[in-house]
Design an enzyme around this catalytic site. Structure first.
Site, mmCIF file in Angstrom:
data_model
loop_
_atom_site.group_PDB
_atom_site.id
_atom_site.type_symbol
_atom_site.label_atom_id
_atom_site.label_comp_id
_atom_site.label_asym_id
_atom_site.label_seq_id
_atom_site.Cartn_x
_atom_site.Cartn_y
_atom_site.Cartn_z
ATOM 1 N N GLY A 1 11.412 69.065 -3.684
ATOM 2 C CA GLY A 1 10.546 68.585 -4.748
ATOM 3 C C GLY A 1 11.097 67.407 -5.507
ATOM 4 N N GLU B 1 18.457 74.755 -1.744
ATOM 5 C CA GLU B 1 17.397 75.702 -2.116
ATOM 6 C C GLU B 1 17.995 76.987 -2.684
ATOM 7 O OE1 GLU B 1 13.842 74.417 0.986
ATOM 8 O OE2 GLU B 1 14.878 76.326 1.273
ATOM 9 N N GLY C 1 16.506 69.740 0.900
ATOM 10 C CA GLY C 1 17.475 69.789 -0.183
ATOM 11 C C GLY C 1 18.003 71.195 -0.415
ATOM 12 N N THR D 1 10.948 62.927 0.669
ATOM 13 C CA THR D 1 10.006 62.494 1.704
ATOM 14 C C THR D 1 9.321 61.194 1.308
ATOM 15 O OG1 THR D 1 9.632 64.786 2.392
ATOM 16 C CG2 THR D 1 7.976 63.154 3.025
#
Length: 1006
Positions: free
Chosen positions: A105, A387, A385, A109
């Site tokens: 988040g 987590e 990433g 991307t």
């Protein structure tokens, strides 16, 4: 250093902070986020904060602003680091890579897409078709991989559920020639199960639109659509916007997927969805499949036998040591486990095949280093990433291990780059303390002692080994490790459960993992029966047969035990790290500002945690270890030379280093800098800010000065240019004038001896300056020519010549024929055709023949005062005009003074009508020929010429002549009349006929 944006936006480079502390770091980061500055530098590292909104900073203007510029010349941006990587690759033929990291988040991307967009925009300026094709495939591949590899999670609406590393190959011109994509650890368990609030991969939600796409699933039935819709309700179906579906379809076609391949892809997706409807039940002895309709639909989609599908789900074929093959039925738990593995394997292999298909299109083909030069590479790493979820399983364990390896690489490369630079420049290296996460990496991957080795050992152990047994083994072997714990090792920690949880103290924070399912996911077991089924099913499709190469093995064939999922992943990550380590790295560190996806909320605690585990503060410390700023002498001198009188505008010293020393000495910074071999090192940001402030104050003054000098130079150049232009124009005009004179002289050199005195000679086109002179010269030549012609005319013919010239001038070409080509007799009294000689002599005796100008015998008609046509003779002398009666020996009927006539009117046709206008408004209407007009017998021109010549030359007055195209207007006894011409068949002689408005002249039709 980045170009300073102003203090209201904070520091654009964290290296320039007055004090390196977490408080100042966070304060600067928050200020820039609130001011809309989402990018900040740490030297050459870009720190990116997800803005959660569209930013107007990625258009063509921004691309042009960063193209070919240095990092410090513009505000921080992704385009700056992209351009730096591209320049290093192109200028130094150095392989580079851009590593994008951060938690889910944080915007990784999107960052990778903007980097790809920039590289595509600045390459291939010549628009070569083959290069454009490669660029299109590279860009479109992002769309396809997002559709099949991304999903909505609780923390990110478009979370990458796989790791992606893309190599872009460039030729010696710097244009992309191909590439290669590596994918890592697709989260295939998401196909079957997602955490609460999350969704499946995007591709499944596009299948709902398939009923509107006739090229896909041509074998589907109405029942199949109903069944798929039912499965979607279990997979959190959402309506995908039509444009996204079309974007994926368009991307597949641009990349080069055929219609059959696209059909097969979506058939497999539909099969996976239908497989999700399969349920099992057990009667204690055997297991059966409920809802066989789903199996039948799957068989339709995969062109297989329904019984074969059911058999592969319910039974397992086993070969004994003696070569005997037996079928072993599954328990309900084994069937469900096989169902999970089958669903995940179908999607994983489909995804792997799509990536391989893209690679086959973009790979560099027919490359020869001798012919094509060195092939350089830019790598872009966009990987999941760090987590931390409520329930962290095997996938999170692998993902976090990957981030540990990348963090270790980041620290090693940053430290190594700094150390190498200090050694290269001869600057003393100052050691700094930082957290080295090698101990965590060893905890996971160390042979025989690491967690992966313990998992593999448990998977290879014969007998029934459960997840809890594996956890006990880890607790035993890792009990003394400072970064490992569990409830058994720490009984007072009630956040973990016995025989279920263990915790690893990662660099990013503590993560508690649930050991349930670890062994099954590590084994990644897929029964050979299903592999053979899929291999045989795809025997007619070579491009999909590649998904199941192990399905061609016979059941009795002995094979080597496959590597576990954790080992395969570890090997791929080690290979990735080795690949990155041999390239020049550039980093983008992404930060997630809040968990609410708000564009205005900045969660200090959340962001500080990310800054800590990303090691950004340590990065600043490393960058500022001894010296916060360094720059080559030439660049430093170019930027700050205006602040020193000895270096502006150009220095006269032996080297740039001496000039830089002069700048530093003038400002009193000798104790705050160090001089390297090629660079200047500045210890504290304060010195740099002092130079920047002085430079900023001088820039407007220099700009005005340079503008003044440049405008003066431009004005002088323009003046010199105008003078040169006028000089050239003058010389050219004189040349053209002389050339014209020479040409006229050449053409008209022999006109005196020419038969036509040069009338047929074509005049050369004059230059614009001689236009009036040319007209005058032509007029002079015409007059000379006329004079030469007139000189050769006998005196006896001059009277006719003057009359014809007068007629030509008066008629102005408006009358078709006026007798110019015949001889004008003037005195028709001597013409025996009209009268006898006795009458002629009597007439001559009666009149003074010297004053005779014109005589027309009785060949004309006149309208008398009774409006009737009568035949009369006409005699014109220099004083009077006489009307004669031919029947009474030309008796004078009426004498009109010549001065009484004010003009005449004729028609534009061939008729012989003439109207003599008088001052008494009693005009004379007559026709000079009675019968048919003979060729070359027009007499109107003769009458007009004689009268006009007489009045103009003798009387010196103007005699107007009017040529009428239609009716002729006249006055008779003060009354206006109109005369028109009418041609009539059968008319033998010319005659006047009275009409309503006047008269009609009836003319015979030829």
């Amino acid at each position: 250093m980045a170009e300073l944006e102003g203090l209201e936006f904070g520091k654009s480079d964290f290296v320039l902070l007055d004090e390196v502390s977490m408080e100042q770091f966070m304060e600067n980061l928050k200020l820039r986020f609130e001011k809309g500055r989402i990018y900040t530098y740490i030297g050459e590292v870009v720190v990116s904060v997800n803005p959660y909104r569209q930013m107007d900073m990625y258009g063509k203007d921004s691309i042009e602003a960063y193209r070919g510029r240095e990092l410090y010349e513009n505000p921080p941006h992704l385009y700056a680091v992209s351009d730096a990587a591209y320049k290093a690759m192109k200028r130094r033929a150095k392989d580079t890579c851009i590593v994008i990291s951060g938690e889910s988040g944080a915007g990784k991307t999107e960052a990778s897409k903007y980097i790809m967009q920039y590289i595509a925009a600045i390459t291939n300026p010549s628009q070569r078709a083959e290069v454009e094709s490669v660029k299109n495939v590279l860009l479109k591949s992002n769309c396809v991989l997002e559709a099949f590899g991304n999903a909505k999670t609780n923390r990110n609406d478009n979370s990458s559920r796989f790791g992606k590393y893309m190599d872009i190959n460039f030729n010696f011109n710097g244009d992309p020639t191909g590439g290669h994509i590596n994918n890592y650890l697709l989260e295939k368990s998401r196909v079957v199960q997602q955490q609460e609030g999350e969704r499946n991969f995007h591709s499944f939600y596009q299948v709902r639109a398939l009923k509107f796409t006739p090229v896909i699933l041509e074998t589907q039935t109405h029942l199949l659509l109903i069944e798929i819709k039912a499965v979607f309700s279990r997979h959190h179906f959402i309506q995908i916007r039509n444009e996204l579906k079309l974007a994926v379809m368009n991307a597949l076609q641009v990349i080069g997927f055929s219609k059959e391949e696209i059909n097969s892809i979506y058939q497999i997706l539909a099969s996976i969805l239908l497989l999700g409807n399969v349920q099992f039940e057990s009667d204690g002895e055997s297991v059966q499949i409920l809802q066989l309709e789903a199996v039948n639909h799957i068989s339709d989609l995969t062109a297989t036998d329904p019984e074969s599908i059911s058999k592969s789900l319910l039974y397992r074929t086993v070969a004994t040591g003696g070569g005997e093959v037996i079928e072993k039925g599954h328990t309900e738990q084994d069937a469900y486990l096989g169902f999970i593995q089958t669903n995940g394997a179908l999607y994983e292999r489909l995804f792997g095949w799509i990536v391989g298909r893209i690679n086959s299109v973009i790979e560099v083909k027919n490359y020869n280093p001798v012919l094509h030069g060195k092939n350089t590479v830019i790598g872009v790493l966009d990987i999941y990433g760090f987590e931390i979820f409520d329930n962290n399983s095997f996938e999170q364990f692998c993902i976090n291990y990957c981030n540990e390896k990348l963090q270790q690489l980041f620290i090693e490369l940053i430290l190594r780059q700094e150390q190498d630079e200090y050694q290269r420049e001869g600057i003393t290296w100052q050691e700094i303390d930082y957290f080295n996460n090698q101990i965590i990496v060893d905890l996971v991957e160390q042979p025989h002692k690491g967690i992966i080795s313990i998992l593999d050992e448990a998977c290879l152990t014969a007998g029934k080994v459960t997840d809890m047994v594996c956890l006990d083994s880890m607790d035993t072997k890792l009990a003394q490790h400072p970064h490992y714990t569990s409830r058994k090792l720490c009984p007072t920690d009630k956040t973990m459960d016995f025989k279920k949880h263990f915790r690893i103290r990662h660099y990013a924070g503590d993560v508690t993992y649930s050991v349930e399912g670890f062994l099954d996911k590590n084994k990644d077991l897929l029964f050979q029966d299903f592999k053979r089924l899929m291999y045989n099913r795809f025997s007619s499709s070579p491009f999909l047969k590649e998904m199941w190469p192990d399905g061609q093995l016979s059941i009795t064939e002995v094979t080597k035990r496959p590597l576990t999922a954790a080992t395969l992943f570890k090997n791929s990550i080690v290979a990735l790290v080795d690949k990155l380590a041999c390239k020049e790295p550039y980093y983008v560190r992404c930060i997630k500002p809040n968990e609410m996806k708000s564009p205005v909320l900045f969660d200090d605690a959340r962001c500080q945690h990310q800054v800590a585990y990303l090691g950004l503060l340590e990065n600043v410390m490393v960058r500022r270890a001894g010296f916060a700023y360094r720059q080559p002498y030439a660049r430093f001198l170019q930027r700050y030379k205006m602040t020193c009188e000895y270096t502006w505008p150009n220095h006269l010293m032996a080297s740039d280093r001496e000039a830089v020393e002069a700048i530093i000495t003038q400002h009193g910074f000798q104790d705050d800098v160090a001089y390297g071999q090629t660079k200047l090192f500045v210890r504290t940001p304060r010195s740099l800010f002092t130079l920047e402030q002085e430079r900023a104050a001088l820039i407007p003054i220099l700009v005005l000065f340079l503008q003044k000098i440049w405008r003066g130079a431009i004005a002088r150049m323009r003046c010199r240019r105008m003078r040169a232009i006028y000089a050239i124009m003058g010389c050219y005009k004189r040349y053209k004038v002389k050339a014209h004179f020479w040409e006229v002289e050449r053409r008209f050199a022999n006109v005196r001896t020419m038969p036509d005195y040069g009338k047929s000679v074509e005049w050369p086109t004059p230059p614009a300056a001689l236009a009036q002179f040319h007209n005058n010269t032509v007029m002079l030549h015409r007059r000379w020519w006329a004079r030469q012609i007139v000189k050769n005319i006998p005196p006896s013919d001059m009277l006719d010549v003057r009359a014809k010239v007068a007629a030509l001038t008066a008629l102005s070409g408006e009358r078709k024929d006026w007798g110019a080509s015949r001889a004008w007799e003037r005195d028709y009294l001597a013409n025996v055709r009209f009268t006898n000689k006795q009458n002629t002599n009597e007439m001559k005796d009666r009149q003074n023949t010297k004053s005779l100008m014109l005589f027309f015998p009785p060949t004309f008609s006149q309208v008398n005062r009774f409006n009737k046509s009568t035949d009369r003779g006409l005699l014109v002398t220099d004083k009077y005009v006489y009307k004669l009666e031919p029947k009474k020996q030309y008796k004078v009927l009426k004498r009109l003074p010549l001065d009484a006539f004010t003009g005449l009117s004729v028609t534009s046709g061939v008729d012989q009508m003439v109207v003599l206008h008088t001052s008494s408004q009693d005009d004379v209407l007559l026709c000079l020929q009675q019968g048919e007009l003979c060729p070359n017998q027009d007499r109107v021109g003769e009458l007009v010429g004689v009268l006009v010549d007489y009045f103009t030359r003798i009387r010196r007055v103007h005699f107007p002549v009017k040529v009428c195209c239609s009716a002729v207007q006249l006055q008779m006894r003060g009354k206006p009349k109109s005369v028109t011409i009418e041609t009539r068949v059968g008319q033998s002689n010319v005659d006047f006929k009275k009409s309503r408005d006047g008269f009609i002249l009836l003319v015979p039709k030829n």
